[in-house]
Design a protein around this motif. Sequence first.
Motif, PDB file in Angstrom:
ATOM      1  N   PHE A   6     -31.846  23.909  -8.320  1.00 18.65           N
ATOM      2  CA  PHE A   6     -30.936  24.106  -9.453  1.00 18.65           C
ATOM      3  C   PHE A   6     -31.642  23.910 -10.795  1.00 18.65           C
ATOM      4  O   PHE A   6     -31.329  24.589 -11.766  1.00 18.65           O
ATOM      5  CB  PHE A   6     -29.758  23.131  -9.363  1.00 18.65           C
ATOM      6  CG  PHE A   6     -28.766  23.467  -8.298  1.00 18.65           C
ATOM      7  CD1 PHE A   6     -27.602  24.146  -8.599  1.00 18.65           C
ATOM      8  CD2 PHE A   6     -29.000  23.096  -6.980  1.00 18.65           C
ATOM      9  CE1 PHE A   6     -26.668  24.452  -7.613  1.00 18.65           C
ATOM     10  CE2 PHE A   6     -28.074  23.389  -5.985  1.00 18.65           C
ATOM     11  CZ  PHE A   6     -26.917  24.073  -6.306  1.00 18.65           C
ATOM     12  N   GLY A   7     -32.565  22.948 -10.848  1.00 23.19           N
ATOM     13  CA  GLY A   7     -33.201  22.608 -12.108  1.00 23.19           C
ATOM     14  C   GLY A   7     -34.489  23.372 -12.345  1.00 23.19           C
ATOM     15  O   GLY A   7     -34.865  24.271 -11.582  1.00 23.19           O
ATOM     16  N   ASP A   8     -35.169  22.999 -13.431  1.00 24.42           N
ATOM     17  CA  ASP A   8     -36.474  23.592 -13.720  1.00 24.42           C
ATOM     18  C   ASP A   8     -37.519  23.125 -12.714  1.00 24.42           C
ATOM     19  O   ASP A   8     -38.441  23.881 -12.382  1.00 24.42           O
ATOM     20  CB  ASP A   8     -36.904  23.207 -15.143  1.00 24.42           C
ATOM     21  CG  ASP A   8     -35.988  23.817 -16.191  1.00 24.42           C
ATOM     22  OD1 ASP A   8     -36.200  24.986 -16.538  1.00 24.42           O
ATOM     23  OD2 ASP A   8     -35.058  23.125 -16.637  1.00 24.42           O
ATOM     24  N   VAL A   9     -37.381  21.883 -12.233  1.00 23.28           N
ATOM     25  CA  VAL A   9     -38.298  21.346 -11.226  1.00 23.28           C
ATOM     26  C   VAL A   9     -37.516  20.454 -10.272  1.00 23.28           C
ATOM     27  O   VAL A   9     -36.701  19.623 -10.700  1.00 23.28           O
ATOM     28  CB  VAL A   9     -39.436  20.517 -11.864  1.00 23.28           C
ATOM     29  CG1 VAL A   9     -40.412  20.037 -10.779  1.00 23.28           C
ATOM     30  CG2 VAL A   9     -40.186  21.311 -12.919  1.00 23.28           C
ATOM     31  N   GLY A  10     -37.755  20.627  -8.982  1.00 19.58           N
ATOM     32  CA  GLY A  10     -37.254  19.704  -7.974  1.00 19.58           C
ATOM     33  C   GLY A  10     -38.395  18.816  -7.509  1.00 19.58           C
ATOM     34  O   GLY A  10     -39.512  19.297  -7.280  1.00 19.58           O
ATOM     35  N   ILE A  11     -38.142  17.522  -7.387  1.00 17.55           N
ATOM     36  CA  ILE A  11     -39.185  16.543  -7.058  1.00 17.55           C
ATOM     37  C   ILE A  11     -38.837  15.891  -5.727  1.00 17.55           C
ATOM     38  O   ILE A  11     -37.735  15.351  -5.554  1.00 17.55           O
ATOM     39  CB  ILE A  11     -39.287  15.473  -8.168  1.00 17.55           C
ATOM     40  CG1 ILE A  11     -39.577  16.143  -9.516  1.00 17.55           C
ATOM     41  CG2 ILE A  11     -40.360  14.453  -7.841  1.00 17.55           C
ATOM     42  CD1 ILE A  11     -38.972  15.425 -10.688  1.00 17.55           C
TER      43      ILE A  11
ATOM     44  N   THR B 134     -46.471  10.533  -7.712  1.00 28.25           N
ATOM     45  CA  THR B 134     -47.421  11.427  -8.369  1.00 28.25           C
ATOM     46  C   THR B 134     -46.817  12.817  -8.544  1.00 28.25           C
ATOM     47  O   THR B 134     -47.206  13.540  -9.464  1.00 28.25           O
ATOM     48  CB  THR B 134     -48.742  11.524  -7.582  1.00 28.25           C
ATOM     49  OG1 THR B 134     -48.481  11.907  -6.237  1.00 28.25           O
ATOM     50  CG2 THR B 134     -49.473  10.192  -7.579  1.00 28.25           C
ATOM     51  N   ALA B 135     -45.855  13.175  -7.704  1.00 27.61           N
ATOM     52  CA  ALA B 135     -45.142  14.439  -7.910  1.00 27.61           C
ATOM     53  C   ALA B 135     -44.375  14.393  -9.231  1.00 27.61           C
ATOM     54  O   ALA B 135     -44.344  15.379  -9.982  1.00 27.61           O
ATOM     55  CB  ALA B 135     -44.194  14.714  -6.751  1.00 27.61           C
ATOM     56  N   PHE B 136     -43.766  13.255  -9.530  1.00 29.76           N
ATOM     57  CA  PHE B 136     -43.037  13.121 -10.789  1.00 29.76           C
ATOM     58  C   PHE B 136     -44.009  13.129 -11.971  1.00 29.76           C
ATOM     59  O   PHE B 136     -43.745  13.745 -13.007  1.00 29.76           O
ATOM     60  CB  PHE B 136     -42.208  11.842 -10.794  1.00 29.76           C
ATOM     61  CG  PHE B 136     -41.339  11.691 -12.006  1.00 29.76           C
ATOM     62  CD1 PHE B 136     -40.527  12.733 -12.432  1.00 29.76           C
ATOM     63  CD2 PHE B 136     -41.322  10.511 -12.724  1.00 29.76           C
ATOM     64  CE1 PHE B 136     -39.712  12.596 -13.559  1.00 29.76           C
ATOM     65  CE2 PHE B 136     -40.518  10.361 -13.840  1.00 29.76           C
ATOM     66  CZ  PHE B 136     -39.711  11.405 -14.258  1.00 29.76           C
ATOM     67  N   GLN B 137     -45.143  12.477 -11.811  1.00 28.82           N
ATOM     68  CA  GLN B 137     -46.147  12.496 -12.882  1.00 28.82           C
ATOM     69  C   GLN B 137     -46.649  13.919 -13.116  1.00 28.82           C
ATOM     70  O   GLN B 137     -46.795  14.362 -14.264  1.00 28.82           O
ATOM     71  CB  GLN B 137     -47.314  11.577 -12.528  1.00 28.82           C
ATOM     72  CG  GLN B 137     -48.358  11.474 -13.656  1.00 28.82           C
ATOM     73  CD  GLN B 137     -49.462  10.489 -13.336  1.00 28.82           C
ATOM     74  OE1 GLN B 137     -49.325   9.668 -12.446  1.00 28.82           O
ATOM     75  NE2 GLN B 137     -50.560  10.562 -14.064  1.00 28.82           N
ATOM     76  N   LEU B 138     -46.910  14.652 -12.041  1.00 33.69           N
ATOM     77  CA  LEU B 138     -47.339  16.043 -12.173  1.00 33.69           C
ATOM     78  C   LEU B 138     -46.264  16.862 -12.883  1.00 33.69           C
ATOM     79  O   LEU B 138     -46.579  17.701 -13.745  1.00 33.69           O
ATOM     80  CB  LEU B 138     -47.617  16.636 -10.789  1.00 33.69           C
ATOM     81  CG  LEU B 138     -47.961  18.129 -10.740  1.00 33.69           C
ATOM     82  CD1 LEU B 138     -49.249  18.420 -11.507  1.00 33.69           C
ATOM     83  CD2 LEU B 138     -48.071  18.613  -9.291  1.00 33.69           C
TER      84      LEU B 138
ATOM     85  N   LEU C   6     -34.174  20.532 -17.014  1.00 38.58           N
ATOM     86  CA  LEU C   6     -33.477  19.792 -15.970  1.00 38.58           C
ATOM     87  C   LEU C   6     -34.408  19.555 -14.794  1.00 38.58           C
ATOM     88  O   LEU C   6     -34.946  20.496 -14.210  1.00 38.58           O
ATOM     89  CB  LEU C   6     -32.243  20.570 -15.495  1.00 38.58           C
ATOM     90  CG  LEU C   6     -31.486  19.965 -14.301  1.00 38.58           C
ATOM     91  CD1 LEU C   6     -31.003  18.556 -14.611  1.00 38.58           C
ATOM     92  CD2 LEU C   6     -30.320  20.865 -13.897  1.00 38.58           C
ATOM     93  N   LEU C   7     -34.588  18.288 -14.452  1.00 31.65           N
ATOM     94  CA  LEU C   7     -35.394  17.882 -13.310  1.00 31.65           C
ATOM     95  C   LEU C   7     -34.456  17.302 -12.257  1.00 31.65           C
ATOM     96  O   LEU C   7     -33.471  16.650 -12.588  1.00 31.65           O
ATOM     97  CB  LEU C   7     -36.426  16.830 -13.726  1.00 31.65           C
ATOM     98  CG  LEU C   7     -37.188  17.098 -15.033  1.00 31.65           C
ATOM     99  CD1 LEU C   7     -38.122  15.943 -15.351  1.00 31.65           C
ATOM    100  CD2 LEU C   7     -37.942  18.409 -14.938  1.00 31.65           C
TER     101      LEU C   7
ATOM    102  N   GLY D  92     -35.769  15.713 -24.349  1.00 35.95           N
ATOM    103  CA  GLY D  92     -36.623  16.770 -23.819  1.00 35.95           C
ATOM    104  C   GLY D  92     -36.253  17.186 -22.419  1.00 35.95           C
ATOM    105  O   GLY D  92     -36.477  18.331 -22.016  1.00 35.95           O
ATOM    106  N   ALA D  93     -35.693  16.250 -21.651  1.00 31.84           N
ATOM    107  CA  ALA D  93     -35.380  16.546 -20.250  1.00 31.84           C
ATOM    108  C   ALA D  93     -34.335  15.574 -19.739  1.00 31.84           C
ATOM    109  O   ALA D  93     -34.147  14.476 -20.272  1.00 31.84           O
ATOM    110  CB  ALA D  93     -36.634  16.472 -19.381  1.00 31.84           C
ATOM    111  N   VAL D  94     -33.665  15.981 -18.679  1.00 36.41           N
ATOM    112  CA  VAL D  94     -32.721  15.144 -17.936  1.00 36.41           C
ATOM    113  C   VAL D  94     -33.205  15.086 -16.497  1.00 36.41           C
ATOM    114  O   VAL D  94     -33.557  16.119 -15.915  1.00 36.41           O
ATOM    115  CB  VAL D  94     -31.295  15.727 -17.984  1.00 36.41           C
ATOM    116  CG1 VAL D  94     -30.376  15.001 -16.995  1.00 36.41           C
ATOM    117  CG2 VAL D  94     -30.724  15.657 -19.392  1.00 36.41           C
ATOM    118  N   LEU D  95     -33.236  13.877 -15.928  1.00 34.92           N
ATOM    119  CA  LEU D  95     -33.548  13.738 -14.505  1.00 34.92           C
ATOM    120  C   LEU D  95     -32.246  13.483 -13.761  1.00 34.92           C
ATOM    121  O   LEU D  95     -31.649  12.412 -13.880  1.00 34.92           O
ATOM    122  CB  LEU D  95     -34.523  12.593 -14.249  1.00 34.92           C
ATOM    123  CG  LEU D  95     -34.926  12.421 -12.770  1.00 34.92           C
ATOM    124  CD1 LEU D  95     -35.810  13.573 -12.321  1.00 34.92           C
ATOM    125  CD2 LEU D  95     -35.649  11.102 -12.534  1.00 34.92           C
TER     126      LEU D  95
END
Length: 418
Positions: free
Chosen positions: A173-178, A61-65, A153-154, A125-128
């Motif tokens: 480092f990225g826009d979001v850390g999960i 759910t963190a990734f979905q958020l 960047l995720l 749109g993004a890279v994981l």
Amino acid sequence: MALIGTVPRRCVNLPPGTLRLLITSIVTKSVREGTALEEFPRRFGQWLGVPYVFGTSSGRTAFQLTLEALDLDKGAEIIFPAFTFPVMPMVAKLLGYKPVFCDVDPHTFNAGPEHIEPKISENTGAVLATHIFGQPCPIGEIAELTKSRGIKLLEDCAHACGVRVNGRQAGAFGDVGIFSFAEGKNMPCFGGGAIATADSGIAKRARTILSKTPLPETNAILGQAASIWTKWLVTRPVVFGLTAYQVLRLKLALGKPLMDSAVGEELLDRFAAALPLIEPMANLQAALGLLQLRHIDAFNEGARQNARVLTENLGEVPWVQPPKMLREDHVYVYYPLTVDPRKRNDLRNFLLRHGIDAKTTDMTDCTQLKHFRFEKKRDIEPTVPREASLLEICVYPIIPQRQMKRIAQLIRSWAGIA
């Protein structure tokens, strides 16, 4: 059958004081709500060096958020490493995005900029970026690439809580850390997950989304907590030898499956039926997170030392390759042996007969799964590692170093090396 000296495939890491915390939360009726809900994101963010942290009920759910807070155009492409936990790209697909898979390094299992860049298109749109098995990917170089191309960047830090690259935490480092705090990770919090970001716009959208979601029910939280605490107890080596190990030996003798979890197609068939709702973290999970933060760095160092002992004592063994460490700060959430696929199960069964329960991996080559066969052109190189060759050994610090040496000697004996 061995009773003493057994090693489980995975040890649940709960720090001292966990049971007391659980009982206190029940007595004070602070399982769902309490002060830890504000304190844990603040403390976790300080530890990471990131200003905004939001807790969720799980890593998924963190990734979905994350995806909902990014506010990407529907249909946008998201680049994933081909070898990963398949639920992650499945979440993206169910939310209306298109997973695109890049190759990975066959030795570290991580994707680098050389794998990612050929997959970038005008629709990306993004890279994981995934730090798999506890070894950081070349995140600095990936960050330079995505920034130069204007792509989000995720960072998937499910295996990398506490990993540092040049002194900087993975997830920063990225826009979001999960992050995932599930029972099989190095920092379990009776389940739970989190996202970390320095982007105020993403933080604002994430806060708005979470404000509209109810906390999980107390009974559900306590049920999960009781289940994870029980697994903690059963994975203490002595208790494991008296309980689960006996069941595994019986299953081995009868030729039955060795209690492996659903993976690959089976896992996605179950998951694809319904997208889970986003839920915030419960106070009990946050309180355990605060307790974990006192111990996680020492825990990671203990796992790192055990892994070194195992690797050094293995040496060179036919058909077996220990994990290749390209970067020093590998926390070994999992220690993946690469074994000749024709011999992997034989080695696993040999170890089990000698008290060592090894695990097949939950990671999958997603290009081979039916749920992702929507691209006409499939050009992933055959060097993508196959899950059939991996065998995970637990190196958590609850297991003494003499056992690491024994495991190495057993593997050498299996291979016919004195």
